[in-house]
Design a protein around this motif. Structure first.
Motif, PDB file in Angstrom:
ATOM      1  N   GLN A   1       0.811  -1.208   0.000  1.00 21.34           N
ATOM      2  CA  GLN A   1       0.000   0.000   0.000  1.00 21.34           C
ATOM      3  C   GLN A   1       0.846   1.260   0.000  1.00 21.34           C
ATOM      4  N   TYR A   2       2.015   1.200   0.616  1.00 21.43           N
ATOM      5  CA  TYR A   2       2.852   2.378   0.742  1.00 21.43           C
ATOM      6  C   TYR A   2       4.119   2.231  -0.105  1.00 21.43           C
ATOM      7  N   PRO A   3       4.625   3.326  -0.648  1.00 19.72           N
ATOM      8  CA  PRO A   3       5.794   3.242  -1.533  1.00 19.72           C
ATOM      9  C   PRO A   3       7.097   3.088  -0.762  1.00 19.72           C
ATOM     10  N   GLU A   4       8.106   2.624  -1.471  1.00 18.69           N
ATOM     11  CA  GLU A   4       9.475   2.586  -0.976  1.00 18.69           C
ATOM     12  C   GLU A   4      10.274   3.678  -1.670  1.00 18.69           C
ATOM     13  N   THR A   5      11.278   4.197  -0.983  1.00 13.77           N
ATOM     14  CA  THR A   5      12.050   5.331  -1.502  1.00 13.77           C
ATOM     15  C   THR A   5      13.536   5.037  -1.381  1.00 13.77           C
ATOM     16  N   ARG A   6      14.268   5.367  -2.427  1.00 15.08           N
ATOM     17  CA  ARG A   6      15.723   5.299  -2.399  1.00 15.08           C
ATOM     18  C   ARG A   6      16.267   6.708  -2.582  1.00 15.08           C
ATOM     19  N   ILE A   7      17.183   7.102  -1.715  1.00 12.33           N
ATOM     20  CA  ILE A   7      17.794   8.431  -1.766  1.00 12.33           C
ATOM     21  C   ILE A   7      19.140   8.323  -2.481  1.00 12.33           C
ATOM     22  N   ILE A   8      19.284   9.107  -3.542  1.00 13.24           N
ATOM     23  CA  ILE A   8      20.520   9.108  -4.347  1.00 13.24           C
ATOM     24  C   ILE A   8      21.180  10.473  -4.175  1.00 13.24           C
ATOM     25  N   SER A   9      22.376  10.481  -3.616  1.00  8.12           N
ATOM     26  CA  SER A   9      23.071  11.739  -3.326  1.00  8.12           C
ATOM     27  C   SER A   9      24.017  12.166  -4.426  1.00  8.12           C
ATOM     28  N   ASN A  10      24.531  11.232  -5.218  1.00 10.77           N
ATOM     29  CA  ASN A  10      25.474  11.569  -6.289  1.00 10.77           C
ATOM     30  C   ASN A  10      25.549  10.384  -7.241  1.00 10.77           C
ATOM     31  N   GLY A  11      26.441  10.499  -8.208  1.00  7.29           N
ATOM     32  CA  GLY A  11      26.612   9.422  -9.169  1.00  7.29           C
ATOM     33  C   GLY A  11      25.618   9.435 -10.317  1.00  7.29           C
ATOM     34  N   TYR A  12      24.732  10.454 -10.376  1.00  6.52           N
ATOM     35  CA  TYR A  12      23.767  10.524 -11.463  1.00  6.52           C
ATOM     36  C   TYR A  12      24.132  11.653 -12.421  1.00  6.52           C
ATOM     37  N   ARG A  13      23.422  11.713 -13.532  1.00  8.14           N
ATOM     38  CA  ARG A  13      23.669  12.736 -14.550  1.00  8.14           C
ATOM     39  C   ARG A  13      22.380  13.511 -14.782  1.00  8.14           C
ATOM     40  N   LEU A  14      22.470  14.856 -14.804  1.00  8.04           N
ATOM     41  CA  LEU A  14      21.282  15.703 -14.908  1.00  8.04           C
ATOM     42  C   LEU A  14      21.584  16.907 -15.790  1.00  8.04           C
ATOM     43  N   ASP A  15      20.633  17.201 -16.675  1.00  2.00           N
ATOM     44  CA  ASP A  15      20.645  18.423 -17.479  1.00  2.00           C
ATOM     45  C   ASP A  15      19.227  18.982 -17.413  1.00  2.00           C
ATOM     46  N   LEU A  16      19.028  20.079 -16.650  1.00  2.00           N
ATOM     47  CA  LEU A  16      17.698  20.608 -16.361  1.00  2.00           C
ATOM     48  C   LEU A  16      17.635  22.080 -16.736  1.00  2.00           C
TER      49      LEU A  16
END
Length: 509
Positions: free
Chosen positions: A193-208
């Motif tokens: 019923q409730y979601p799970e969450t993963r927190i990502i602090s770095n290691g990703y790529r973003l262009d916004l």
């Protein structure tokens, strides 16, 4: 840490081995058996008092050495997942967790295909089909699902205030950066019923990129590749709203259970209750949502074009088509704090009360905010604060129970008015003429009497062209409209409906 474990373990193993060799030489036993780790096991068991402690020390040293080598291998694998360009030094690589997908050719191809197209992507292994974006409290969220808790969502903690973004703003994040905004990836597993969450602090790529679009939203474009095990990504153009409203086919979903939905419904309702141009702004001060009971309450502050302000309370209920204002639930609400008292000018004695003739109700406009007593032709009297005036009616704010209610009084029914300082007005001619003008050649014949006359004085249910229904006592049918009396608290409120807007009317009891 791993290096120190290896040094300590090897040192312990060497010292224990040297001690075993010396004991064996002193007792005349074979030295070769103690150089090999397992060959001297039988010799140690037969002479445990002489060799037992040294043998245990050597085993402990070997175990510590293996633990240190294992930690060194783990650190090497983590550092190997962060590719670096030739001639580039990656700082803080030991604290960065990434994946080969972030810098892979597959991710680059997905970004190239989605650029310039509507927002799409994959979150935790599920493709996005109807994504929506919001920018609330500095958090940019892309979510999917119609529930209060979305089925899929990814949130970027940008700390960008919507009010502060007045021009195009961009953000670039590389996989090796340490001080990057946190990313929260949420999903609802099957059967939960409730979601799970993963927190990502770095290691990703973003262009916004974000740019103001209108007072209620922003237009943007995003390329996001996450280092999770499901190879999640987002790419494309989107429109971000600055509230939690849900949209279906470009329209607000009035059935979504959220305080922002109730505030929007109340604001839309108030815009229909005042003439165009009267309301300058509607500020929602408080929203109470009782989801289990299917009801709520909204408190607003109305600011008029003339600078005056007032507070209103509206009750809302959950209907089959969504949230709607409960008929007759609007009250005066909490009033603004009183202004400092002003010494009134002394009232000159007027002698016996006299009535002044009044031919136009608009002449009462300067008395807005003054308490008046209205006497109708039927002999009924109402006392309240005059809030507004039109050519054919006026509005009074009455105290009902613990709150206030605003009613409209038809000018055709007013006989006289009086104020607290003794002034009185006699309505010389009604605002709406009771005698129709004489027929002229070529005019259409007078319409026959409406069939609603037979329902006068009865409790009826009225359905209008916009699909809304309202129950009340039919008070009058004249002047091309009907008058309904609806009980509110300890009193009643009158509602007017034009005859062309009525689809049906039936007696309920």
């Amino acid at each position: 840490m791993a290096d120190w474990l290896v040094v300590v373990g090897v040192s312990m193993a060497v010292m224990a081995t040297v001690g075993l060799i010396r004991q064996a030489a002193w007792r005349g036993h074979s030295l070769v058996l103690f150089i090999l780790p397992v060959a001297g096991l039988q010799q140690v068991q037969e002479n445990w008092e002489a060799y037992g402690r040294l043998a245990l020390l050597r085993v402990a040293g070997l175990a510590i050495t293996l633990a240190g080598l294992g930690l060194m291998y783990v650190d090497y694998r983590e550092n190997a997942t962060i590719p670096s360009m030739p001639g580039q030094v990656v700082s803080g690589a030991a604290n960065i967790t990434s994946s080969p997908f972030v810098r892979s050719s597959e991710a680059a191809l997905l970004m190239a295909r989605g650029e310039g197209h509507p927002l799409t992507g994959r979150l935790h292994g599920t493709d996005l089909t109807t994504p929506q974006a919001t920018l609330v409290n500095g958090v940019l969220t892309v979510h999917q699902g119609n529930g209060v808790l979305p089925e899929l969502s990814v949130s970027l903690l940008l700390n960008w205030s919507a009010e502060a973004i007045r021009e195009r703003r961009t953000l670039l994040v590389s996989p090796w950066e340490e001080q990057a905004p946190e990313v929260h990836l949420s999903w609802t597993p099957a059967g939960q019923q409730y979601p799970e969450t993963r927190i990502i602090s770095n290691g990703y790529r973003l262009d916004l990129a974000l740019a103001p679009r209108d007072p209620g939203g922003f237009s943007g474009t995003i390329q996001l590749v996450l280092p999770d095990e499901k190879n999640s990504y987002l790419v494309g153009d989107f429109t971000a709203r600055t509230n939690h409203l849900r949209y279906r086919n470009g329209k607000v979903d009035a059935a979504f259970d959220h305080p922002d939905t109730l505030a929007w419904v109340a604001e839309q309702y108030l815009q229909t209750q005042f003439p165009a141009g009267v309301l300058q702004n509607v500020d929602v001060e408080n929203v109470i949502l009782r989801r289990a009971a299917g009801e709520g309450r909204v408190e607003v502050r109305l600011i008029r074009s003339d600078g005056a302000s007032e507070r209103r309370q509206l009750g809302l209920e959950k209907t089959p088509v969504g949230w709607a204002v409960t008929p007759g639930s609007m009250t005066g609400g909490r009033q603004p704090p009183p202004e400092p008292p002003v010494q009134p000018e002394p009232v000159k004695p007027r002698g016996p009360a006299t009535s002044e003739p009044l031919t136009d109700l608009l002449a009462l406009a300067p008395l807005t905010g003054t308490e008046l007593t209205v006497r109708e032709s039927s002999g009924r009297e109402r006392t309240g604060v005059l809030t507004r005036v039109a050519s054919d009616r006026l509005w009074l704010r009455l105290a009902l129970g613990a709150g206030n209610a605003e009613i409209a009084v038809d000018g055709a029914h007013i006989d006289s008015l009086g104020s607290r300082d003794g002034r009185r007005w006699q309505v010389a001619t009604p605002t709406i003429s009771d005698t129709p003008p004489p027929a002229r050649p070529g005019d259409d014949p007078v319409a026959p009497e409406t069939p609603y006359q037979a329902l006068l004085g009865r409790q009826v249910r009225v359905t209008t062209g916009d699909g809304k229904t309202q129950e009340g006592r039919l008070q009058a049918v004249e002047g091309g409209r009907i008058t309904l009396t609806v009980p509110v608290g300890a009193g009643t409120v009158e509602y007017f409906h034009a005859l062309p807007d009525i689809v049906s009317m039936e007696a309920v009891r």
